[in-house]
Design a protein around this motif. Structure first.
Motif, PDB file in Angstrom:
ATOM      1  N   ASN A 140       0.830  -1.202   0.000  1.00 21.33           N
ATOM      2  CA  ASN A 140       0.000   0.000   0.000  1.00 21.33           C
ATOM      3  C   ASN A 140       0.871   1.262   0.000  1.00 21.33           C
ATOM      4  O   ASN A 140       0.570   2.247  -0.666  1.00 21.33           O
TER       5      ASN A 140
ATOM      6  N   LEU B 192     -11.930   6.133   7.830  1.00 17.12           N
ATOM      7  CA  LEU B 192     -12.545   4.875   7.384  1.00 17.12           C
ATOM      8  C   LEU B 192     -11.769   3.674   7.911  1.00 17.12           C
ATOM      9  O   LEU B 192     -12.349   2.733   8.456  1.00 17.12           O
ATOM     10  N   PHE B 193     -10.428   3.711   7.770  1.00 16.28           N
ATOM     11  CA  PHE B 193      -9.616   2.573   8.221  1.00 16.28           C
ATOM     12  C   PHE B 193      -9.679   2.386   9.732  1.00 16.28           C
ATOM     13  O   PHE B 193      -9.733   1.266  10.228  1.00 16.28           O
TER      14      PHE B 193
ATOM     15  N   LEU C  96     -13.281   0.920  10.560  1.00 20.70           N
ATOM     16  CA  LEU C  96     -13.836  -0.012   9.577  1.00 20.70           C
ATOM     17  C   LEU C  96     -14.622  -1.123  10.270  1.00 20.70           C
ATOM     18  O   LEU C  96     -14.126  -1.777  11.178  1.00 20.70           O
TER      19      LEU C  96
ATOM     20  N   TYR D 248     -15.599  -4.506   9.753  1.00 15.80           N
ATOM     21  CA  TYR D 248     -15.268  -5.613   8.840  1.00 15.80           C
ATOM     22  C   TYR D 248     -16.458  -6.520   8.558  1.00 15.80           C
ATOM     23  O   TYR D 248     -16.513  -7.200   7.536  1.00 15.80           O
TER      24      TYR D 248
ATOM     25  N   GLU E 281     -18.077  -5.401   5.454  1.00 14.64           N
ATOM     26  CA  GLU E 281     -17.239  -5.434   4.264  1.00 14.64           C
ATOM     27  C   GLU E 281     -17.176  -6.858   3.725  1.00 14.64           C
ATOM     28  O   GLU E 281     -16.991  -7.808   4.486  1.00 14.64           O
TER      29      GLU E 281
ATOM     30  N   SER F  63     -12.521  -6.674  -0.868  1.00 15.70           N
ATOM     31  CA  SER F  63     -11.576  -5.874  -0.084  1.00 15.70           C
ATOM     32  C   SER F  63     -10.156  -6.248  -0.463  1.00 15.70           C
ATOM     33  O   SER F  63      -9.831  -7.419  -0.620  1.00 15.70           O
TER      34      SER F  63
ATOM     35  N   ARG G 211      -7.782  -2.986   3.785  1.00 15.46           N
ATOM     36  CA  ARG G 211      -9.059  -3.564   4.227  1.00 15.46           C
ATOM     37  C   ARG G 211      -8.898  -5.057   4.531  1.00 15.46           C
ATOM     38  O   ARG G 211      -9.464  -5.577   5.499  1.00 15.46           O
ATOM     39  N   ASN G 212      -8.126  -5.744   3.704  1.00 11.21           N
ATOM     40  CA  ASN G 212      -7.908  -7.182   3.904  1.00 11.21           C
ATOM     41  C   ASN G 212      -7.191  -7.439   5.223  1.00 11.21           C
ATOM     42  O   ASN G 212      -7.547  -8.352   5.978  1.00 11.21           O
TER      43      ASN G 212
ATOM     44  N   ILE H 255      -7.173  -5.458   7.938  1.00  8.58           N
ATOM     45  CA  ILE H 255      -8.080  -5.156   9.059  1.00  8.58           C
ATOM     46  C   ILE H 255      -9.049  -6.299   9.284  1.00  8.58           C
ATOM     47  O   ILE H 255      -9.283  -6.746  10.418  1.00  8.58           O
ATOM     48  N   THR H 256      -9.635  -6.810   8.186  1.00 10.32           N
ATOM     49  CA  THR H 256     -10.622  -7.899   8.298  1.00 10.32           C
ATOM     50  C   THR H 256      -9.990  -9.144   8.892  1.00 10.32           C
ATOM     51  O   THR H 256     -10.547  -9.790   9.792  1.00 10.32           O
TER      52      THR H 256
END
Length: 607
Positions: free
Chosen positions: A510, A555-556, A559, A561, A564, A569, A573-574, A576-577
């Protein structure tokens, strides 16, 4: 009897409580009312004595604090070298500094008076009799109500203070001046010594003139037919009295000769009893006296009670007690009925909601309010139902996610051995053509593929995850022609700890995709891994790139999850989930970003 007991056992809990409360209230109250009349006189006397002693302790503490406040003032003056330094010039009659020194001391004394309004006057007397003072009554340093400035050097109080190191307390004096009115006051004196030349003896005396009215407020007494409180010193002088006409008396004047032969606390008690008895024309045997020592025995707080007066209303009080007892029984019966009905309502609400929950209604909740045990049971039940509903929802979501993951896995499945063999073949071709950089890149890419494809959700040691990360960074540096620097720091104590695979690489990717090139011209990403406490490991990825929008940071950091979809994602996002799925509330994700770069912090349990 057994049948009655059996019927009682079958009653609802609320009615059982009602029966027990009525029995435990009515029977003891009847017994108490019968006995209370006989014991009322003794009880009143004992309780009065206890109340008096408790009040005496509190009042004595107030008076003690009153004198300790003046001790604090003395200590502050003693510790302030300004007084002693200027007093030296006054004592030496230094013509160049004499009046300046006196003026400085007067101003310092005036500051003390502003803070302590109950002080009538304060002065410092030099060893040669020179006086510096401030008078709160005349508001002056030249005219004094409290001090005889011309003759103060001959006062016995000053002479004694120059010889004695302890604080000295005078008896109470009264003065009437047409300009200032009537005042009752006493003196507190203490010698002043220069600590740097203590062998030369005292350099002067500090004298505080205390308003007797301020002292009287400490024990809030009135001279009544049934109670009198006043203050005496160890010589029997009346220092403070509700009736100011008595101030200055000596209680020993009314005592018998045998009392005054050997003066002590008991002798002072007898003398105080005789003194108050004569003033109020009461037989001493009808008086009860309490004394508390103040300031190490230099003063005594005296309380004299007329017991005969206190017991005069005993019969009336006993009748009132009986009436109050009857009213109490009636009120208790009404309260017991209300209490039992309230318990019955609470129990029924709990049973109804539990029955609904037992039948499968996950929306069943108990509405009992308050802080009692029933309310706590209700809160625990409601929390349990919320957790059950959330658990069922998460279980359903987990099944859906697992199904989507299986589908995606099938869609993206490629024979890994085919990839490994092709890459190996290309590697040997590169070696034959002496393209060693290409060979190293192919070897790193093969290692990355093996690591990421084989059991992607596997738990590995941190050192293995870092080896994979180093290969990934090497390939990216080749791709971007080393336009960025990457540093990895790890605490050796946690290299063997466990972590789920591929949690760090998406964060680095990222940074490379979105943060670089940055504004500094020297792009850098730093990775730090180490323990943050005994239960958590911290992973920090920090860059000096362009930073994120505030909306994206928000947002992060918040979040959800669960809302989502994993298959949609990517990247952050991946991560965090997966943290929330793998570690639950024990794991955390947080981003901070500004124009100078971004810092991403992960916390996972110490495994």
């Amino acid at each position: 009897m057994k049948r009655i007991w059996k019927n009682f056992q079958n009653l609802p809990i609320a009615k059982k409580i009602l029966v027990w409360l009525l029995l435990l209230i009515i029977l003891p109250n009847l017994l108490i009312e019968v006995i209370s009349y006989q014991l009322s006189t003794v009880t009143i006397r004992n309780q009065t004595g206890d109340l008096i002693r408790a009040n005496m302790d509190l009042t004595a503490s107030n008076v003690q604090n009153f004198f300790e406040d003046y001790d604090d003032i003395i200590q502050r003056v003693y510790a302030d070298t300004t007084y002693v330094d200027n007093l030296e010039s006054v004592n030496l009659w230094d013509s160049s500094r004499y009046f300046t020194a006196k003026h400085t001391i007067n101003e310092k004394l005036q500051d003390i008076m502003y803070v302590n309004k109950e002080i009538l006057g304060i002065s410092i007397v030099g060893k040669n009799g020179d006086v510096c003072f401030y008078d709160n009554i005349s508001n002056s340093s030249s005219r004094s109500f409290c001090f005889d400035v011309q003759n103060i050097r001959n006062e016995e109080l000053v002479k004694t203070a120059l010889k004695q190191k302890d604080t000295i307390y005078s008896k109470t004096y009264s003065k009437n001046q047409s300009e200032y009115g009537d005042k009752d006051y006493l003196y507190i004196a203490h010698q002043l010594t220069d600590f740097n030349n203590y062998q030369k003896g005292p350099v002067g005396v500090l004298i505080i003139c205390v308003n007797e009215d301020a002292l009287k407020q400490m024990y809030h007494s009135e001279d009544t037919p049934y109670s009198t409180t006043f203050l005496i010193n160890e010589q029997g002088d009346v220092i403070s009295y509700p009736n100011r006409d008595r101030i200055g008396d000596n209680i020993l004047d009314e005592a018998e000769d045998s009392v005054t032969e050997k003066l002590g606390k008991n002798q002072l008690k007898d003398a105080a009893m005789a003194y108050v008895g004569k003033l109020q024309t009461i037989e001493p045997r009808n008086l009860e006296i309490n004394m508390k020592s103040i300031v190490g025995g230099q003063f005594y707080l005296v309380n004299v009670q007329n017991i005969k007066y206190a017991l005069k209303s005993a019969n009336f009080i006993a009748a009132v007690i009986i009436l109050i007892g009857l009213l109490t029984v009636i009120v208790c019966i009404l309260v017991s009925i209300y209490f039992s009905e309230d318990i019955d309502r609470s129990v029924k609400q709990i049973l109804i909601s539990m029955d609904l929950a037992n039948k499968g209604d996950r929306t069943a909740r108990i509405g009992v309010e308050g802080q009692d045990e029933f309310a706590q049971i209700s809160n625990h039940f409601n929390v349990m139902m919320d957790e059950i509903a959330a658990s069922e929802y998460q279980e359903k979501e987990a099944l859906i996610r697992e199904k989507h993951a299986e589908i995606k896995s099938l869609e993206a499945q490629i024979n890994p051995h085919f990839l490994y063999n092709i890459l190996d073949t290309i590697n040997w071709v590169a070696i034959e053509h002496e393209e060693y950089t290409i060979s190293k890149m192919l070897t790193s890419l093969a290692g990355i593929l093996r690591y990421s494809i084989h059991k992607s959700n596997e738990v590995v040691m941190i050192r293995d995850e870092l080896e994979y990360l180093k290969k990934y960074v090497y390939l990216q540096q080749q791709r971007y022609e080393y336009r960025f620097i990457c540093t990895i720091e790890v605490d050796e104590s946690i290299e063997s700890c466990k972590i789920h695979k591929l949690l760090i690489q998406p964060l680095v990717e990222n940074v490379l995709v979105h943060a670089f090139p940055g504004a500094t011209g020297a792009d850098e990403v730093n990775i730090w891994i180490g323990p943050v406490d005994e239960q958590h490991i911290q992973i920090m990825v920090k860059d000096n790139g362009n930073g994120m929008d505030a909306s994206l940071v928000e947002l992060f950091n918040h979040l959800d999850y669960r809302k989502e979809r994993i298959e949609s994602s990517i990247g952050v996002r991946n991560v965090i989930t997966r943290i929330k799925l793998y570690y639950g509330e024990k794991g955390s994700f947080h981003v901070e970003s500004d124009a100078h770069g971004t810092c991403t912090e992960l916390r996972i349990p110490y495994e």
